[in-house]
Design an enzyme around this catalytic site. Structure first.
Site, mmCIF file in Angstrom:
data_model
loop_
_atom_site.group_PDB
_atom_site.id
_atom_site.type_symbol
_atom_site.label_atom_id
_atom_site.label_comp_id
_atom_site.label_asym_id
_atom_site.label_seq_id
_atom_site.Cartn_x
_atom_site.Cartn_y
_atom_site.Cartn_z
ATOM 1 N N PRO A 2 -9.042 49.242 12.716
ATOM 2 C CA PRO A 2 -9.101 47.886 13.199
ATOM 3 C C PRO A 2 -8.102 47.336 13.666
ATOM 4 O O PRO A 2 -6.912 47.570 13.130
ATOM 5 C CB PRO A 2 -9.846 47.061 12.134
ATOM 6 C CG PRO A 2 -9.605 47.635 11.015
ATOM 7 C CD PRO A 2 -9.501 49.035 11.125
ATOM 8 N N GLU A 3 -8.005 46.525 14.947
ATOM 9 C CA GLU A 3 -6.988 45.890 15.303
ATOM 10 C C GLU A 3 -6.816 44.406 14.991
ATOM 11 O O GLU A 3 -7.747 44.010 14.216
ATOM 12 C CB GLU A 3 -7.115 45.863 16.898
ATOM 13 C CG GLU A 3 -6.875 47.492 17.349
ATOM 14 C CD GLU A 3 -6.920 47.616 18.982
ATOM 15 O OE1 GLU A 3 -6.503 46.720 19.641
ATOM 16 O OE2 GLU A 3 -7.237 48.587 19.247
ATOM 17 N N HIS A 88 -16.922 56.541 -0.973
ATOM 18 C CA HIS A 88 -15.707 56.304 -0.102
ATOM 19 C C HIS A 88 -14.806 55.240 -0.438
ATOM 20 O O HIS A 88 -13.858 54.531 -0.127
ATOM 21 C CB HIS A 88 -15.823 56.348 1.306
ATOM 22 C CG HIS A 88 -16.264 57.540 1.956
ATOM 23 N ND1 HIS A 88 -15.591 58.558 1.951
ATOM 24 C CD2 HIS A 88 -17.512 57.615 2.591
ATOM 25 C CE1 HIS A 88 -16.421 59.473 2.528
ATOM 26 N NE2 HIS A 88 -17.581 58.715 3.045
ATOM 27 N N ARG A 111 -10.930 58.043 5.653
ATOM 28 C CA ARG A 111 -10.175 59.060 5.961
ATOM 29 C C ARG A 111 -9.027 58.789 4.895
ATOM 30 O O ARG A 111 -7.916 59.460 4.973
ATOM 31 C CB ARG A 111 -9.338 58.905 7.279
ATOM 32 C CG ARG A 111 -10.795 59.138 8.147
ATOM 33 C CD ARG A 111 -10.336 59.154 9.897
ATOM 34 N NE ARG A 111 -9.311 60.288 10.053
ATOM 35 C CZ ARG A 111 -9.020 60.681 11.220
ATOM 36 N NH1 ARG A 111 -9.367 59.834 12.276
ATOM 37 N NH2 ARG A 111 -8.326 61.678 11.635
#
Length: 274
Positions: A2-3, A88, A111
């Site tokens: 996210p930004e 996760h 990830r």
């Protein structure tokens, strides 16, 4: 991703839920994620404020702080009830409200690129990426002609490369750089030194309102991003170029083109952004 707008949305969604809560346990399931010097302990610390700079979320405790960098696929998710950690989930914070009610804050990351650092207040420099950050994207109006000055310092760099550099402007990524350049009608691969002062000042003025607009829609969700309650953002419906390769320009109706700039897939309108 996210930004800046997504991290700000996460901050706002979590602030009303965890402010004033006390961390009574930290369960680290993946050690590489949680970077904690042995001399610092978050257990027993109350959460006093949540702040953001660029793409970093800073969770202030009573005498230290957690610095969260979500990077590609990181999430911070709040749970009122105890559940089995997601596959996760890499760090779980157990919180208590002072009245015996427990809640849980999970850091999930498919990830495993994200990081959580625990630092004393004077130790920000120990996170090099955070220490080097340029002005926040929402605060560009406080730095007059910042883009123009950067273009004269790095005249051969493409304007997109300048905007993506977190050391120069904090918080912008591929989505909002492409959108800002489209709104400013500037071609992304144009050398920054060849863009007029007037156009650069116009571009700089476009960026904060664009980011605020996205925050108003709770950010942009494509695959992984959700806020602290697991809700997706809806700004994707407002995107003019990002992710729209081959579709028609919303201004001129000609097809949008995709090229590589600064190593990133870049979508623009060859007619509108000359």
């Amino acid at each position: 991703m996210p930004e800046l707008p997504e991290v700000e949305t996460i901050r706002r969604s979590l602030e009303e839920l965890i402010l004033g809560q006390r961390i009574i346990a930290v369960e680290v399931l993946t050690t590489v994620i949680f970077q904690n010097p042995a001399s610092i302990d978050a257990t027993g610390q109350m959460i006093t404020s949540l702040r953001r700079r660029g793409k970093y979320l800073k969770i202030h405790l009573e005498d230290c702080f957690l610095l969260v960098h979500l990077r590609m696929t990181g999430k911070l998710l709040f749970h009122e009830a105890l559940t089995e950690p997601d596959k996760h989930c890499h760090v779980r914070f157990t919180l208590e409200d002072g009245k015996g009610k427990y809640s849980y804050l999970d850091y999930q990351d498919v990830r495993k690129f994200g990081r959580i650092g625990l630092y004393k207040d004077e130790q920000e420099i120990l996170s090099p990426g955070y220490a080097r950050l340029g002005p926040d994207g929402l605060d560009l109006e406080l730095v007059p002609e910042h883009l123009y000055a950067l273009s004269r310092s790095f005249p051969k760099r493409s304007i997109k490369a300048l905007l993506l550099d977190q050391d120069l402007i904090a918080g912008l990524g591929n989505i909002y750089v492409d959108e800002a350049l489209f709104r400013a009608r500037i071609r992304p691969d144009r050398a920054s030194g060849r863009i007029s002062k007037q156009r650069l000042c116009s571009l700089q003025a476009i960026i904060p309102p664009l980011l605020e607009e996205s925050i108003g829609f709770r950010g942009t969700s494509f695959s992984d991003y959700v806020d602290g309650l697991g809700k997706k953002g809806s700004f994707s419906s407002r995107l003019a170029v990002y992710g729209r390769k081959g579709e028609h320009c919303l201004n001129c109706d000609r097809p949008l083109k995709s090229i590589k700039v600064a190593g990133r897939t870049t979508v623009f309108c060859p007619h509108c952004q000359r």
